[in-house]
Design a protein around this motif. Structure first.
Motif, PDB file in Angstrom:
ATOM      1  N   ARG A   1       0.840  -1.213   0.000  1.00 52.99           N
ATOM      2  CA  ARG A   1       0.000   0.000   0.000  1.00 52.99           C
ATOM      3  C   ARG A   1       0.868   1.254   0.000  1.00 52.99           C
ATOM      4  O   ARG A   1       0.567   2.233  -0.690  1.00 52.99           O
ATOM      5  N   MET A   2       1.932   1.231   0.771  1.00 51.98           N
ATOM      6  CA  MET A   2       2.801   2.399   0.819  1.00 51.98           C
ATOM      7  C   MET A   2       3.508   2.598  -0.515  1.00 51.98           C
ATOM      8  O   MET A   2       3.633   3.723  -1.006  1.00 51.98           O
ATOM      9  N   ALA A   3       3.986   1.523  -1.107  1.00 52.14           N
ATOM     10  CA  ALA A   3       4.671   1.626  -2.392  1.00 52.14           C
ATOM     11  C   ALA A   3       3.730   2.169  -3.470  1.00 52.14           C
ATOM     12  O   ALA A   3       4.128   3.013  -4.274  1.00 52.14           O
ATOM     13  N   ILE A   4       2.489   1.730  -3.456  1.00 49.10           N
ATOM     14  CA  ILE A   4       1.521   2.209  -4.441  1.00 49.10           C
ATOM     15  C   ILE A   4       1.226   3.689  -4.237  1.00 49.10           C
ATOM     16  O   ILE A   4       1.015   4.428  -5.189  1.00 49.10           O
ATOM     17  N   SER A   5       1.249   4.141  -2.986  1.00 47.39           N
ATOM     18  CA  SER A   5       0.962   5.560  -2.745  1.00 47.39           C
ATOM     19  C   SER A   5       2.154   6.456  -3.076  1.00 47.39           C
ATOM     20  O   SER A   5       1.960   7.634  -3.357  1.00 47.39           O
ATOM     21  N   LEU A   6       3.364   5.921  -3.072  1.00 49.92           N
ATOM     22  CA  LEU A   6       4.552   6.742  -3.334  1.00 49.92           C
ATOM     23  C   LEU A   6       5.073   6.641  -4.758  1.00 49.92           C
ATOM     24  O   LEU A   6       5.716   7.563  -5.250  1.00 49.92           O
ATOM     25  N   TYR A   7       4.822   5.529  -5.409  1.00 48.90           N
ATOM     26  CA  TYR A   7       5.375   5.283  -6.738  1.00 48.90           C
ATOM     27  C   TYR A   7       4.234   5.033  -7.713  1.00 48.90           C
ATOM     28  O   TYR A   7       3.124   4.721  -7.296  1.00 48.90           O
ATOM     29  N   PRO A   8       4.501   5.125  -9.010  1.00 50.13           N
ATOM     30  CA  PRO A   8       3.428   4.885  -9.985  1.00 50.13           C
ATOM     31  C   PRO A   8       2.799   3.504  -9.797  1.00 50.13           C
ATOM     32  O   PRO A   8       3.505   2.501  -9.702  1.00 50.13           O
ATOM     33  N   GLN A   9       1.494   3.489  -9.721  1.00 49.59           N
ATOM     34  CA  GLN A   9       0.772   2.253  -9.449  1.00 49.59           C
ATOM     35  C   GLN A   9       1.063   1.189 -10.497  1.00 49.59           C
ATOM     36  O   GLN A   9       1.177   0.014 -10.175  1.00 49.59           O
ATOM     37  N   ALA A  10       1.230   1.584 -11.732  1.00 46.64           N
ATOM     38  CA  ALA A  10       1.493   0.612 -12.792  1.00 46.64           C
ATOM     39  C   ALA A  10       2.825  -0.102 -12.573  1.00 46.64           C
ATOM     40  O   ALA A  10       2.980  -1.252 -12.965  1.00 46.64           O
ATOM     41  N   ASP A  11       3.777   0.572 -11.929  1.00 47.84           N
ATOM     42  CA  ASP A  11       5.082  -0.041 -11.681  1.00 47.84           C
ATOM     43  C   ASP A  11       5.046  -1.028 -10.522  1.00 47.84           C
ATOM     44  O   ASP A  11       5.820  -1.968 -10.480  1.00 47.84           O
ATOM     45  N   VAL A  12       4.170  -0.805  -9.556  1.00 46.81           N
ATOM     46  CA  VAL A  12       4.220  -1.546  -8.301  1.00 46.81           C
ATOM     47  C   VAL A  12       3.111  -2.583  -8.153  1.00 46.81           C
ATOM     48  O   VAL A  12       3.344  -3.678  -7.653  1.00 46.81           O
ATOM     49  N   ALA A  13       1.918  -2.253  -8.583  1.00 42.82           N
ATOM     50  CA  ALA A  13       0.734  -3.042  -8.237  1.00 42.82           C
ATOM     51  C   ALA A  13       0.800  -4.492  -8.686  1.00 42.82           C
ATOM     52  O   ALA A  13       0.337  -5.381  -7.984  1.00 42.82           O
ATOM     53  N   GLY A  14       1.374  -4.766  -9.820  1.00 38.42           N
ATOM     54  CA  GLY A  14       1.368  -6.129 -10.343  1.00 38.42           C
ATOM     55  C   GLY A  14       2.531  -6.997  -9.901  1.00 38.42           C
ATOM     56  O   GLY A  14       2.602  -8.161 -10.270  1.00 38.42           O
ATOM     57  N   MET A  15       3.429  -6.451  -9.123  1.00 37.63           N
ATOM     58  CA  MET A  15       4.614  -7.233  -8.731  1.00 37.63           C
ATOM     59  C   MET A  15       4.274  -8.273  -7.678  1.00 37.63           C
ATOM     60  O   MET A  15       3.539  -8.014  -6.739  1.00 37.63           O
ATOM     61  N   THR A  16       4.864  -9.450  -7.859  1.00 37.07           N
ATOM     62  CA  THR A  16       4.712 -10.527  -6.887  1.00 37.07           C
ATOM     63  C   THR A  16       6.025 -11.276  -6.787  1.00 37.07           C
ATOM     64  O   THR A  16       6.905 -11.135  -7.626  1.00 37.07           O
ATOM     65  N   GLY A  17       6.127 -12.090  -5.777  1.00 33.05           N
ATOM     66  CA  GLY A  17       7.254 -13.004  -5.629  1.00 33.05           C
ATOM     67  C   GLY A  17       8.612 -12.328  -5.611  1.00 33.05           C
ATOM     68  O   GLY A  17       8.822 -11.306  -4.968  1.00 33.05           O
ATOM     69  N   GLU A  18       9.526 -12.941  -6.342  1.00 36.67           N
ATOM     70  CA  GLU A  18      10.909 -12.458  -6.380  1.00 36.67           C
ATOM     71  C   GLU A  18      11.004 -11.035  -6.924  1.00 36.67           C
ATOM     72  O   GLU A  18      11.812 -10.239  -6.451  1.00 36.67           O
ATOM     73  N   THR A  19      10.169 -10.713  -7.903  1.00 36.39           N
ATOM     74  CA  THR A  19      10.185  -9.374  -8.485  1.00 36.39           C
ATOM     75  C   THR A  19       9.850  -8.328  -7.430  1.00 36.39           C
ATOM     76  O   THR A  19      10.460  -7.268  -7.371  1.00 36.39           O
ATOM     77  N   TRP A  20       8.877  -8.627  -6.577  1.00 41.20           N
ATOM     78  CA  TRP A  20       8.483  -7.714  -5.502  1.00 41.20           C
ATOM     79  C   TRP A  20       9.643  -7.517  -4.522  1.00 41.20           C
ATOM     80  O   TRP A  20       9.949  -6.392  -4.130  1.00 41.20           O
TER      81      TRP A  20
END
Length: 162
Positions: free
Chosen positions: A87-106
């Motif tokens: 939630r914090m990452a989505i509020s600070l960085y572009p949602q398209a860059d952060v929202a879909g990340m999972t696993g190792e990428t996250w």
């Protein structure tokens, strides 16, 4: 004879200067003031909310830690910390860059914004391995909470300086 003074005509004053339309200098000044006002509003919108964000996230993190101390559920702790970071990452960085990340990428993204490999190769890995396991057992839950706290503080500090 003719009086030369009698032939003089009365003084004719020029018409008064109208306030509209303004001179070009006033138009330029108005554009500069308008541009400065737009910039100030955008600056305040972007930066005024960030200190509140830091306080809100810190309060949420304290609630998560207090709840963990009461129930000692490691899976719930990992899931709540992971959700808070997202939630914090989505509020600070572009949602398209952060929202879909999972696993190792996250985890790699968290490391890239922290400056160390502490999520992918360290104690932060517990977010990935234990967040959704019902039998989760964290090696050092307090270290994980401290890591998330440091990441939050660094992210807010960087956001305030951006």
């Amino acid at each position: 004879m003719n009086d030369p003074l009698a032939q003089l005509k009365d003084i004719h004053l020029p018409p008064t200067v109208s306030w509209w339309p303004p001179a070009p200098g006033w138009w330029l000044l108005a554009l500069l003031v308008l541009g400065a006002a737009v910039w100030l509003v955008r600056y305040l919108r972007r930066h005024a909310a960030r200190p509140h964000l830091g306080r809100e996230v810190e309060a949420e993190l304290n609630k998560i830690e207090t709840a963990w101390r009461e129930h000692r559920d490691d899976a719930r702790l990992a899931a709540e910390l992971s959700a808070l970071l997202r939630r914090m990452a989505i509020s600070l960085y572009p949602q398209a860059d952060v929202a879909g990340m999972t696993g190792e990428t996250w985890l790699q993204w968290l490391d890239a914004h922290y400056g160390e490999d502490i999520f992918e190769k360290g104690e932060g890995r517990a977010l990935l391995e234990n967040a959704y396991r019902p039998d989760a057992s964290l090696d050092d839950p307090e270290a994980l909470i401290a890591l998330v706290r440091r990441w939050v503080e660094k992210a807010v500090r960087e956001a305030n300086h951006a």
